[in-house]
Design a protein around this motif. Sequence first.
Motif, mmCIF file in Angstrom:
data_model
loop_
_atom_site.group_PDB
_atom_site.id
_atom_site.type_symbol
_atom_site.label_atom_id
_atom_site.label_comp_id
_atom_site.label_asym_id
_atom_site.label_seq_id
_atom_site.Cartn_x
_atom_site.Cartn_y
_atom_site.Cartn_z
ATOM 1 N N VAL A 1 0.847 -1.182 0.000
ATOM 2 C CA VAL A 1 0.000 0.000 0.000
ATOM 3 C C VAL A 1 0.889 1.241 0.000
ATOM 4 O O VAL A 1 1.675 1.453 0.926
ATOM 5 N N ILE B 1 -11.247 -2.550 -1.228
ATOM 6 C CA ILE B 1 -10.881 -2.288 0.160
ATOM 7 C C ILE B 1 -12.171 -2.069 0.931
ATOM 8 O O ILE B 1 -12.991 -1.217 0.563
ATOM 9 N N GLN C 1 -17.186 0.289 1.050
ATOM 10 C CA GLN C 1 -16.362 -0.461 0.113
ATOM 11 C C GLN C 1 -15.825 0.490 -0.951
ATOM 12 O O GLN C 1 -16.554 1.326 -1.478
ATOM 13 N N LEU D 1 -8.017 5.084 5.587
ATOM 14 C CA LEU D 1 -6.865 4.223 5.849
ATOM 15 C C LEU D 1 -6.022 4.755 7.006
ATOM 16 O O LEU D 1 -5.321 3.987 7.672
ATOM 17 N N PRO E 1 -9.364 -1.517 7.867
ATOM 18 C CA PRO E 1 -9.368 -1.739 6.413
ATOM 19 C C PRO E 1 -8.847 -3.126 6.033
ATOM 20 O O PRO E 1 -7.876 -3.607 6.589
ATOM 21 N N ARG E 2 -9.546 -3.741 5.074
ATOM 22 C CA ARG E 2 -9.166 -5.052 4.551
ATOM 23 C C ARG E 2 -9.187 -5.003 3.028
ATOM 24 O O ARG E 2 -10.107 -4.481 2.433
ATOM 25 N N MET E 3 -8.166 -5.597 2.464
ATOM 26 C CA MET E 3 -8.049 -5.676 1.012
ATOM 27 C C MET E 3 -8.563 -7.033 0.560
ATOM 28 O O MET E 3 -8.299 -8.051 1.202
ATOM 29 N N ARG F 1 -7.681 -12.230 1.086
ATOM 30 C CA ARG F 1 -8.015 -11.103 1.960
ATOM 31 C C ARG F 1 -6.813 -10.817 2.853
ATOM 32 O O ARG F 1 -6.129 -11.743 3.279
ATOM 33 N N ILE G 1 -5.066 -4.360 6.268
ATOM 34 C CA ILE G 1 -4.180 -3.241 5.956
ATOM 35 C C ILE G 1 -3.851 -2.522 7.257
ATOM 36 O O ILE G 1 -4.739 -2.062 7.964
#
Length: 188
Positions: free
Chosen positions: A74, A105, A115, A145, A152-154, A164, A167
């Motif tokens: 990131v 994200i 989202q 972020l 936060p999750r990617m 998954r 972050i």
Amino acid sequence: MKLNKITWLPLMTVAVFTLAGCQDAAEPTGDSGAPVSDLPPPTMDDHAGHNHPSEGPHHGDLVELGNEEYHGEVVHNEDADALEIYILDGSATKQVAIDATELTINVSHDGKPEQFTLTAKPDEGDEAGKSSRFVSDDKELMEHLDEEGTNPRMVVKINGKSYRGEITHSHDHEGHDHGHDDHKHEDK
């Protein structure tokens, strides 16, 4: 034809010696010189034997994807006022171009899920039809972020499998300005 006990005895003796082999032969040894069978079992720690970089090749924060099959990097690109995420290999040192056209994200803001989508923007050297870089210029995403408690999750699909990763953002760097007043590093 029936075999009697006298016939079985010599056959069994031959079989035992054949299967056991000669015990005087040299046994394979490990580095310590001890027989291999006497060595301790290998460690089962997934992280043994390889180092983890503390940041990606673009100096961004790393996101573990899967069981370290891949990583996301990131990067807050302040020059372009954009968020870039690079897909990296398991060692987090080389970019990997994938056939996904976007990644997502997910954040939690004020108790509600939100989202955001980053679109593929192939980097120099990516093969045709694939991308190792995903970009968004959504300022709200960049702010989320940096906020506490947004979790936060990617989410990205690589070779048909969904990955998954959480972050996390390191605030332990000097001279980094996030571009908004509510997040300045001040000395008291």
